[in-house]
Design a protein around this motif. Structure first.
Motif, PDB file in Angstrom:
ATOM      1  N   LYS A 148      11.190  -8.472  -0.295  1.00  0.00           N
ATOM      2  CA  LYS A 148      11.207  -7.284   0.556  1.00  0.00           C
ATOM      3  C   LYS A 148       9.987  -7.300   1.460  1.00  0.00           C
ATOM      4  O   LYS A 148       9.001  -7.992   1.199  1.00  0.00           O
ATOM      5  N   MET A 149      10.058  -6.537   2.533  1.00  0.00           N
ATOM      6  CA  MET A 149       8.910  -6.410   3.432  1.00  0.00           C
ATOM      7  C   MET A 149       9.009  -5.105   4.197  1.00  0.00           C
ATOM      8  O   MET A 149      10.100  -4.562   4.408  1.00  0.00           O
ATOM      9  N   TRP A 150       7.827  -4.605   4.633  1.00  0.00           N
ATOM     10  CA  TRP A 150       7.762  -3.388   5.423  1.00  0.00           C
ATOM     11  C   TRP A 150       7.672  -3.732   6.911  1.00  0.00           C
ATOM     12  O   TRP A 150       7.011  -4.700   7.287  1.00  0.00           O
ATOM     13  N   VAL A 151       8.343  -2.920   7.722  1.00  0.00           N
ATOM     14  CA  VAL A 151       8.231  -3.041   9.171  1.00  0.00           C
ATOM     15  C   VAL A 151       7.962  -1.656   9.742  1.00  0.00           C
ATOM     16  O   VAL A 151       8.371  -0.638   9.172  1.00  0.00           O
ATOM     17  N   GLU A 152       7.256  -1.611  10.852  1.00  0.00           N
ATOM     18  CA  GLU A 152       6.930  -0.352  11.512  1.00  0.00           C
ATOM     19  C   GLU A 152       7.723  -0.237  12.800  1.00  0.00           C
ATOM     20  O   GLU A 152       7.727  -1.153  13.620  1.00  0.00           O
ATOM     21  N   GLN A 153       8.411   0.899  12.949  1.00  0.00           N
ATOM     22  CA  GLN A 153       9.202   1.142  14.147  1.00  0.00           C
ATOM     23  C   GLN A 153       9.011   2.585  14.590  1.00  0.00           C
ATOM     24  O   GLN A 153       9.339   3.515  13.849  1.00  0.00           O
ATOM     25  N   GLU A 154       8.440   2.769  15.781  1.00  0.00           N
ATOM     26  CA  GLU A 154       8.269   4.089  16.366  1.00  0.00           C
ATOM     27  C   GLU A 154       7.586   5.056  15.397  1.00  0.00           C
ATOM     28  O   GLU A 154       8.061   6.172  15.152  1.00  0.00           O
ATOM     29  N   ASP A 155       6.466   4.607  14.826  1.00  0.00           N
ATOM     30  CA  ASP A 155       5.625   5.409  13.926  1.00  0.00           C
ATOM     31  C   ASP A 155       6.285   5.718  12.591  1.00  0.00           C
ATOM     32  O   ASP A 155       5.770   6.550  11.821  1.00  0.00           O
ATOM     33  N   ASP A 156       7.399   5.102  12.292  1.00  0.00           N
ATOM     34  CA  ASP A 156       8.013   5.218  10.975  1.00  0.00           C
ATOM     35  C   ASP A 156       7.985   3.851  10.291  1.00  0.00           C
ATOM     36  O   ASP A 156       7.892   2.816  10.963  1.00  0.00           O
ATOM     37  N   PHE A 157       8.091   3.860   8.976  1.00  0.00           N
ATOM     38  CA  PHE A 157       8.034   2.622   8.199  1.00  0.00           C
ATOM     39  C   PHE A 157       9.359   2.414   7.473  1.00  0.00           C
ATOM     40  O   PHE A 157       9.904   3.348   6.874  1.00  0.00           O
ATOM     41  N   TYR A 158       9.863   1.177   7.547  1.00  0.00           N
ATOM     42  CA  TYR A 158      11.145   0.842   6.953  1.00  0.00           C
ATOM     43  C   TYR A 158      10.980  -0.357   6.031  1.00  0.00           C
ATOM     44  O   TYR A 158      10.231  -1.296   6.324  1.00  0.00           O
ATOM     45  N   LEU A 159      11.698  -0.292   4.910  1.00  0.00           N
ATOM     46  CA  LEU A 159      11.656  -1.381   3.939  1.00  0.00           C
ATOM     47  C   LEU A 159      12.917  -2.218   4.062  1.00  0.00           C
ATOM     48  O   LEU A 159      14.035  -1.694   3.974  1.00  0.00           O
ATOM     49  N   LEU A 160      12.733  -3.516   4.290  1.00  0.00           N
ATOM     50  CA  LEU A 160      13.836  -4.474   4.299  1.00  0.00           C
ATOM     51  C   LEU A 160      13.867  -5.183   2.954  1.00  0.00           C
ATOM     52  O   LEU A 160      12.816  -5.568   2.421  1.00  0.00           O
ATOM     53  N   LYS A 161      15.048  -5.350   2.418  1.00  0.00           N
ATOM     54  CA  LYS A 161      15.178  -6.014   1.121  1.00  0.00           C
ATOM     55  C   LYS A 161      16.403  -6.919   1.144  1.00  0.00           C
ATOM     56  O   LYS A 161      17.466  -6.515   1.617  1.00  0.00           O
ATOM     57  N   CYS A 206      11.006   4.777   4.661  1.00  0.00           N
ATOM     58  CA  CYS A 206      10.119   5.214   3.578  1.00  0.00           C
ATOM     59  C   CYS A 206      10.313   6.715   3.345  1.00  0.00           C
ATOM     60  O   CYS A 206      10.222   7.514   4.279  1.00  0.00           O
ATOM     61  N   PHE A 207      10.583   7.104   2.100  1.00  0.00           N
ATOM     62  CA  PHE A 207      10.863   8.517   1.837  1.00  0.00           C
ATOM     63  C   PHE A 207       9.577   9.348   1.720  1.00  0.00           C
ATOM     64  O   PHE A 207       9.638  10.573   1.623  1.00  0.00           O
ATOM     65  N   ILE A 208       8.422   8.696   1.722  1.00  0.00           N
ATOM     66  CA  ILE A 208       7.155   9.413   1.880  1.00  0.00           C
ATOM     67  C   ILE A 208       6.789   9.305   3.358  1.00  0.00           C
ATOM     68  O   ILE A 208       6.534   8.224   3.865  1.00  0.00           O
ATOM     69  N   GLU A 209       6.794  10.416   4.051  1.00  0.00           N
ATOM     70  CA  GLU A 209       6.699  10.383   5.508  1.00  0.00           C
ATOM     71  C   GLU A 209       5.329  10.762   6.052  1.00  0.00           C
ATOM     72  O   GLU A 209       5.113  10.717   7.270  1.00  0.00           O
ATOM     73  N   SER A 210       4.383  11.130   5.184  1.00  0.00           N
ATOM     74  CA  SER A 210       3.040  11.461   5.666  1.00  0.00           C
ATOM     75  C   SER A 210       2.041  11.251   4.540  1.00  0.00           C
ATOM     76  O   SER A 210       2.418  11.071   3.375  1.00  0.00           O
ATOM     77  N   ASN A 211       0.763  11.300   4.889  1.00  0.00           N
ATOM     78  CA  ASN A 211      -0.289  11.175   3.893  1.00  0.00           C
ATOM     79  C   ASN A 211      -0.497  12.456   3.090  1.00  0.00           C
ATOM     80  O   ASN A 211      -1.379  12.512   2.227  1.00  0.00           O
ATOM     81  N   ASP A 212       0.326  13.456   3.348  1.00  0.00           N
ATOM     82  CA  ASP A 212       0.217  14.720   2.610  1.00  0.00           C
ATOM     83  C   ASP A 212       1.017  14.696   1.319  1.00  0.00           C
ATOM     84  O   ASP A 212       0.933  15.644   0.529  1.00  0.00           O
ATOM     85  N   GLU A 213       1.800  13.635   1.116  1.00  0.00           N
ATOM     86  CA  GLU A 213       2.626  13.544  -0.086  1.00  0.00           C
ATOM     87  C   GLU A 213       2.466  12.177  -0.738  1.00  0.00           C
ATOM     88  O   GLU A 213       2.091  11.204  -0.082  1.00  0.00           O
ATOM     89  N   GLU A 214       2.793  12.118  -2.038  1.00  0.00           N
ATOM     90  CA  GLU A 214       2.739  10.868  -2.780  1.00  0.00           C
ATOM     91  C   GLU A 214       3.901  10.824  -3.769  1.00  0.00           C
ATOM     92  O   GLU A 214       4.382  11.863  -4.234  1.00  0.00           O
TER      93      GLU A 214
END
Length: 373
Positions: A148-161, A206-214
């Motif tokens: 798997k790997m993470w990619v960044e698109q338009e300020d959002d993060f997506y996981l490819l698997k 990514c279902f965590i969309e900001s640094n305000d949540e974990e």
């Protein structure tokens, strides 16, 4: 020994040393910010628990393409990555700072800074002949056995698997189950199917969309509260998530998900207060196959069988199956690529058989309820 500070955002949580045995705590500065599940028990010390916690949020050694990478960069344990990166994650706000570093959270976290590491080429594609330009990558702090790997698109993060066995079925399961769950009203990460460099992949935001949540996995909650998997449903009820937990059990039964282990469900917390906010959306359904004798199959959640697990669900939650439209199920299956029609028919018929079984349970429980009065 290498000296570091375990950080949570800009707060110093603990002074630690990184050695051959893993992470050793020198001094806890803010006990209230220690990661969930890092508590001393009769069986494990705080050092062991913190080492395990870091290992659980890190690339597992069994991941394809990982062995050669680890040998090349002398990585013998998860804590060895701390010397090469800050161990930042997209799903929590912890990181490791060298003792005398002046770095702050705004300087290292991915949401403010993005990432440019080519580590993914080694882990996802197995191209180990290119030097790694930067080890600060969310791929280091992403567990799971499949590439798997993470990619960044338009300020959002997506996981490819993708799946190492190169079978389209597992990729398609992620897509199919997420659509079925959405149709049932179960909160679930949405998966789509794409091709990436000649590899069939599923992709999810990514279902965590900001640094305000974990995200806090069930295994960490179990450690924190001294709970076993057998009693995890009771713990979730105490948090106010009885409905979501029972819907997960029903969804896993209907989809045949045999891989609902303690690392792929949990809760979302407020990163500033550390208070539990809500049940996390469900994810990771690649092992959702159709089984014969499904009722006898072991269901890790509750340490029981699927049959017993579904029988233990309260009648009011079983009613979620009434939201299922058979035509919608058929349309979802029609939209799934790379699976032959005979297999789709098998999935459809088995799915409906399980719905009928749940309806029978509702009727049986209504009869038993009436008899009590």
């Amino acid at each position: 020994m290498n000296e570091y500070i375990l950080m949570h955002r800009n707060d110093q949580v603990a002074k630690v040393n990184i050695g051959e045995s893993g992470i050793e705590i020198d001094k806890i500065i803010k006990p209230n910010l220690m990661p969930f599940g890092v508590v001393e028990t009769e069986k494990k010390s705080l050092n062991d628990q913190l080492t395990d916690w870091n290992g659980n949020r890190c690339i597992p050694f069994g991941r394809p393409n990982y062995k050669q990478l680890a040998e090349q960069y002398n990585i013998k344990r998860a804590s060895d990555w701390i010397a090469k990166s800050y161990m930042c994650s997209l799903t929590d706000c912890y990181w490791f700072k060298p003792k005398y570093s002046l770095r702050k959270w705004k300087d290292v976290n991915f949401r403010d800074n993005g990432f440019s590491s080519n580590l993914y080429k080694h882990l996802f594609y197995g191209k180990n002949n290119e030097p790694i330009n930067d080890f600060n990558s969310p791929d280091i702090t992403t567990d799971g056995a499949e590439p798997k790997m993470w990619v960044e698109q338009e300020d959002d993060f997506y996981l490819l698997k993708h799946y190492s066995e190169s079978t389209p079925r597992t990729v398609c399961n992620e897509y199919m189950v997420s659509k079925l769950f959405a149709q049932m009203g179960i909160d679930c990460v949405n998966y789509d199917i794409i091709w990436a460099n000649e590899k069939l992949c599923c992709i999810s935001k990514c279902f965590i969309e900001s640094n305000d949540e974990e995200f806090v996995a069930a295994r960490d909650l179990m450690n924190e509260y001294g709970c076993s998997m057998k009693n995890i449903g009771q713990l979730m009820s105490e948090f106010g998530f009885e409905k979501e937990f029972n819907e997960m059990v029903i969804g896993d039964y209907l989809s045949g998900n045999s891989d609902r282990h303690s690392g792929n469900f949990g809760v979302i917390i407020d990163s500033k207060t550390q208070k539990i906010k809500r049940f996390a959306p469900l994810f990771d359904h690649g092992e959702a196959y159709i089984y014969e004798n499904m009722d006898r199959l072991t269901y890790i959640v509750g340490e029981t069988t699927f049959g017993k697990a579904i029988e233990n669900v309260d009648e009011k939650y079983l009613n979620i199956v009434n939201n299922i439209d058979k035509n919608d199920v058929a349309n979802i299956l029609d939209s799934v690529p790379y699976i032959d029609l005979d297999t789709k028919d098998e999935i459809y018929n088995e799915f409906l058989r399980r719905i009928d079984h749940v309806h029978d349970l509702i009727i049986e429980k209504e009869i038993d309820y009436d008899r009590e009065f």
